[in-house]
Design a protein around this motif. Structure first.
Motif, short mmCIF file in Angstrom:
data_model
loop_
_atom_site.label_atom_id
_atom_site.label_comp_id
_atom_site.label_asym_id
_atom_site.label_seq_id
_atom_site.Cartn_x
_atom_site.Cartn_y
_atom_site.Cartn_z
N ALA A 51 1.00 -1.53 0.18
CA ALA A 51 0.06 -0.27 0.18
C ALA A 51 0.71 1.15 0.20
N ARG A 52 2.06 1.19 0.33
CA ARG A 52 2.50 2.20 0.78
C ARG A 52 3.50 3.14 -0.63
N PHE A 53 3.80 1.98 -0.67
CA PHE A 53 4.62 1.32 -2.38
C PHE A 53 3.56 2.32 -4.00
N VAL A 54 2.20 1.81 -3.18
CA VAL A 54 1.89 2.04 -4.49
C VAL A 54 1.09 3.54 -4.36
N ALA A 55 1.40 3.84 -2.92
CA ALA A 55 0.19 4.94 -2.51
C ALA A 55 1.24 6.25 -2.92
N GLU A 56 2.66 6.01 -2.37
CA GLU A 56 4.27 6.80 -2.71
C GLU A 56 4.13 7.20 -4.06
N ARG A 57 3.26 7.04 -5.16
CA ARG A 57 3.21 6.82 -6.37
C ARG A 57 2.37 6.87 -7.21
N GLY A 58 1.84 7.93 -6.85
CA GLY A 58 0.35 8.63 -6.39
C GLY A 58 -1.07 8.15 -7.43
N PHE A 59 -1.55 6.78 -6.03
CA PHE A 59 -2.64 6.04 -6.10
C PHE A 59 -3.32 6.94 -4.93
N GLU A 60 -4.53 6.38 -4.95
CA GLU A 60 -5.22 6.32 -4.05
C GLU A 60 -5.69 5.76 -3.45
N VAL A 61 -5.69 5.11 -2.59
CA VAL A 61 -5.20 3.49 -1.86
C VAL A 61 -6.25 3.30 -0.69
N TRP A 62 -7.11 1.49 -1.38
CA TRP A 62 -8.11 1.57 -0.17
C TRP A 62 -7.62 -0.14 -0.12
N ALA A 63 -7.07 0.08 0.68
CA ALA A 63 -6.49 -1.09 1.48
C ALA A 63 -7.78 -2.33 3.10
N SER A 64 -7.62 -3.42 2.34
CA SER A 64 -8.55 -4.26 3.39
C SER A 64 -7.50 -5.35 4.10
N ASP A 65 -7.83 -6.02 4.81
CA ASP A 65 -8.00 -7.43 5.76
C ASP A 65 -8.26 -7.67 6.59
N ALA A 66 -8.49 -9.05 7.31
CA ALA A 66 -9.61 -9.44 7.90
C ALA A 66 -8.88 -9.17 9.30
N ASP A 79 0.77 6.34 7.31
CA ASP A 79 0.52 7.45 7.68
C ASP A 79 0.62 8.86 6.46
N GLY A 80 0.29 9.81 6.49
CA GLY A 80 0.35 10.87 5.40
C GLY A 80 0.18 10.70 4.35
N LEU A 81 -0.15 9.82 4.10
CA LEU A 81 0.11 9.49 2.22
C LEU A 81 -1.94 8.41 1.96
N PRO A 82 -2.53 9.02 1.26
CA PRO A 82 -3.93 9.01 0.63
C PRO A 82 -4.05 7.27 0.55
N VAL A 83 -4.22 6.28 1.96
CA VAL A 83 -4.57 4.94 2.11
C VAL A 83 -5.62 4.79 3.03
N THR A 84 -6.39 4.61 2.47
CA THR A 84 -7.71 3.52 3.23
C THR A 84 -7.75 3.07 4.13
N ALA A 85 -7.68 2.43 5.38
CA ALA A 85 -7.20 0.59 5.63
C ALA A 85 -8.77 0.29 6.07
N GLU A 86 -8.96 -1.13 5.92
CA GLU A 86 -10.44 -0.89 7.07
C GLU A 86 -10.01 -2.84 6.84
N VAL A 87 -10.90 -3.04 8.28
CA VAL A 87 -11.56 -4.87 8.54
C VAL A 87 -11.94 -4.75 7.52
N CYS A 88 -11.85 -5.65 6.80
CA CYS A 88 -13.23 -6.70 6.67
C CYS A 88 -12.58 -8.02 5.33
N PRO A 89 -13.23 -8.90 5.77
CA PRO A 89 -12.89 -10.54 5.15
C PRO A 89 -12.78 -10.03 3.80
N ALA A 90 -12.13 -10.47 2.60
CA ALA A 90 -12.52 -10.86 1.28
C ALA A 90 -13.70 -11.12 0.72
N GLU A 91 -14.36 -12.45 1.47
CA GLU A 91 -15.55 -12.96 0.70
C GLU A 91 -16.79 -11.35 0.83
N GLN A 92 -16.23 -10.55 1.57
CA GLN A 92 -17.26 -9.28 2.14
C GLN A 92 -17.20 -8.10 1.24
#
Length: 265
Positions: A51-66, A79-92
């Protein structure tokens, strides 16, 4: 929220470097897509390195993990990068139609209880010209029979362990590469890269001499939920599973890599 898996970021980070390396390698197969920016979805963000790698290259990142622990680690690292992270299983997961230039998931699909619908949702979430990048374990043909996950499930369900693991039965599944590719193609994507038997640092044939190193790695990642549930008996369970895998010659995780693209309008 009850976590799907007992993974802890501080433990996972100890064994995660090879996984991150393969993810970055797979993303390079999208050609110049990583230079175009836009929206990027990271399914199974782990401790946030991709997520950090791609955000540093200009992407707005939506990240999830269980795992709540993983999401918190991603938030700190990004922190400070355009990354939104949330808890969400892949099935949902739900993806806004046509939003993402890249949807990436490395080493997650084998934890998903049913993948056809999640794959179709990913496909719908791609903009024209967008890419899906997938890597996962347990991708061998069904004709080869159950692999290492089958051994894990058999032992966890045996009389010795079944009751102790009543709330922590293994949730790992085999999805052959050809089946995943078929779902993506039926969803209107074209395969850009198809590698059904991907070499990986953990793929080398193992012997009993490798047991101590394997034990520590699998306790921190692959069998973390079971090891945590068993407490002082965690090592005993992990050693029994790994010994059975080694003796059966089933230590190859059978990794796969697929990159697929939605044709440009």
């Amino acid at each position: 929220m009850t976590e799907t898996h007992a993974w802890k970021a501080e433990d996972f980070a100890q064994v995660n470097a090879p996984h991150v390396k393969t993810a970055l390698t797979a993303l390079q197969l999208t050609g110049d897509a990583l230079e175009q920016g836009g929206a990027f979805a990271e399914i199974g963000c782990g401790t946030g390195e991709v997520a950090r790698f791609v955000a540093e290259r200009g992407f707005e990142v939506w990240a999830s993990d269980a795992s709540q622990s993983m999401v918190e680690a991603t938030g700190k690292l990004c922190d400070g990068l355009p990354v939104t992270a949330e808890v969400c299983p892949a099935e949902q997961l739900e993806f806004p139609e046509g939003r993402f230039g890249v949807i990436h998931s490395s080493w997650v699909l084998h934890w998903v209880t049913e993948i056809d619908e999640p794959l179709r949702r990913m496909a719908r979430g791609l903009r024209p010209g967008g890419y899906i990048v997938l890597q996962w374990t347990g991708a061998h043909p069904r004709s080869e029979g159950p692999g290492m996950f089958g051994i894990l499930r058999d032992i966890a369900g045996s009389p010795k362990w079944k009751d102790l693991l009543a709330e922590a039965q293994p949730g790992s599944y085999e999805y052959p590469a050809e089946e995943v590719a078929k779902v993506l193609e039926e969803a209107g994507l074209e395969l850009v890269h198809y590698e059904p038997d991907l070499p990986h640092p953990f793929s080398a044939k193992k012997t009993m001499a490798d047991l101590p190193e394997m034990r520590e790695r699998y306790k921190l990642a692959g069998f973390a939920t079971q090891a945590a549930a068993l407490g002082d008996r965690g090592d005993e369970f992990v050693d029994e599973v790994l010994t059975a895998m080694i003796r059966a010659g089933k230590t190859d995780p059978h990794h796969a890599r697929i990159v697929a693209r939605r044709p440009a309008a």
